[in-house]
Design an enzyme around this catalytic site. Structure first.
Site, PDB file in Angstrom:
ATOM      1  N   ASN A  46       0.799  -1.217   0.000  1.00  0.00           N
ATOM      2  CA  ASN A  46       0.000   0.000   0.000  1.00  0.00           C
ATOM      3  C   ASN A  46       0.839   1.277   0.000  1.00  0.00           C
ATOM      4  OD1 ASN A  46      -2.509   1.417   0.118  1.00  0.00           O
ATOM      5  ND2 ASN A  46      -2.166   1.792   2.287  1.00  0.00           N
TER       6      ASN A  46
ATOM      7  N   SER B  44      -3.965   1.896  -9.097  1.00  0.00           N
ATOM      8  CA  SER B  44      -4.664   3.159  -9.303  1.00  0.00           C
ATOM      9  C   SER B  44      -5.415   3.113 -10.615  1.00  0.00           C
ATOM     10  CB  SER B  44      -3.667   4.327  -9.336  1.00  0.00           C
ATOM     11  OG  SER B  44      -4.281   5.518  -9.797  1.00  0.00           O
TER      12      SER B  44
ATOM     13  N   TYR C  85       4.127   8.130 -12.660  1.00  0.00           N
ATOM     14  CA  TYR C  85       3.219   7.509 -11.686  1.00  0.00           C
ATOM     15  C   TYR C  85       2.320   6.491 -12.372  1.00  0.00           C
ATOM     16  CZ  TYR C  85      -0.647   7.066  -8.367  1.00  0.00           C
ATOM     17  OH  TYR C  85      -1.622   6.573  -7.527  1.00  0.00           O
ATOM     18  N   ALA C  86       1.712   6.880 -13.501  1.00  0.00           N
ATOM     19  CA  ALA C  86       0.815   5.971 -14.212  1.00  0.00           C
ATOM     20  C   ALA C  86       1.560   4.713 -14.656  1.00  0.00           C
ATOM     21  CB  ALA C  86       0.196   6.685 -15.410  1.00  0.00           C
ATOM     22  N   ALA C  87       2.779   4.884 -15.132  1.00  0.00           N
ATOM     23  CA  ALA C  87       3.563   3.733 -15.575  1.00  0.00           C
ATOM     24  C   ALA C  87       3.884   2.800 -14.415  1.00  0.00           C
ATOM     25  CB  ALA C  87       4.851   4.206 -16.244  1.00  0.00           C
TER      26      ALA C  87
ATOM     27  N   LYS D 273       2.101   2.257 -11.774  1.00  0.00           N
ATOM     28  CA  LYS D 273       0.899   1.519 -11.389  1.00  0.00           C
ATOM     29  C   LYS D 273       0.508   0.503 -12.465  1.00  0.00           C
ATOM     30  CE  LYS D 273       0.235   3.441  -7.387  1.00  0.00           C
ATOM     31  NZ  LYS D 273       0.336   2.649  -6.138  1.00  0.00           N
TER      32      LYS D 273
END
Length: 226
Positions: free
Chosen positions: A64, A120, A133-135, A137
């Site tokens: 987490n 996410s 960040y997107a990569a 996740k």
């Protein structure tokens, strides 16, 4: 929530374990210990799992820890980009991978276990200004899928949850001018609560999810489908 369901829960924070006092107090005797590790250094991830395992059996892991550090992909300076990339990937992906490796070795020896990765919505849809960040996740989601297939014969289940906006202090920081616009993008007209995420996590770690593995459940108020 897991404590209420009968789990004993080991708590982790980045630095000062005093920050864990409120949740530890709420769990009472269900608390299984407090541990600090800076997961921006993936080598500490292995130390963290070893410390917890030394103090008692581990039946499930929840990854987490995470950071959200927006950045202009091409417009930022090289030093700023590298620092952003290294920190984001270390905490959001590399440390969870190290923890999963040690957990899988342990679970293989004891007949199974469960791993829940907190991803996410942007791991599926991407997000301008937050590409790293997107990569991170997206990588976590696909690691979850791949390991679910690989480890099913060993009775090791992997899951993910993919929240959209969650009503936490971090999410609301600086949101005064944008909250109304954000809620317009969510058909349920509210952000998720931490409890919404906890309910889903508790289900995935329960016996009721015994035939699930590899799935990442969206918690986004119908704001995105894939």
């Amino acid at each position: 929530r897991l404590a209420r369901d009968g789990w004993r829960v080991a708590l982790h924070c980045a630095r000062d374990t005093v920050a864990l006092d409120p949740v530890g107090k709420a769990m009472g005797s269900a608390e299984a210990g407090r541990y600090s590790a800076d997961l921006s250094d993936p080598s500490q991830a292995r130390l963290l799992f070893d410390l917890v395992l030394r103090d008692g059996p581990v039946d499930a892991v929840v990854n987490n820890a995470g950071v959200y550090l927006p950045i202009d992909f091409a417009g930022s300076g090289d030093a700023s980009f590298e620092a952003n990339y290294q920190r984001t990937m270390a905490i959001n992906f590399e440390s969870p991978v190290r923890i999963m490796r040690d957990a899988v070795r342990h679970f293989s020896a004891v007949g199974g276990g469960k791993i829940l990765n907190v991803a996410s919505r942007v791991g599926f849809r991407g997000e301008a200004g937050a590409s790293v960040y997107a990569a991170s996740k997206a990588a976590l989601i696909n690691m979850t899928r791949s390991l679910a297939v690989e480890l099913a014969p060993k009775q090791i289940q992997l899951f993910g949850i993919a929240p959209g906006w969650v009503d936490t202090a971090m999410a609301r920081d600086g949101m005064d001018d944008s909250l109304e616009a954000i809620l317009e993008t969510i058909p349920l007209k509210r952000m998720a609560s931490p409890q919404d995420c906890a309910h889903t996590a508790a289900f995935l770690l329960s016996r009721e999810a015994a035939y699930l593995s590899g799935v990442t459940i969206d918690i986004n108020g119908a704001s995105y489908f894939h």
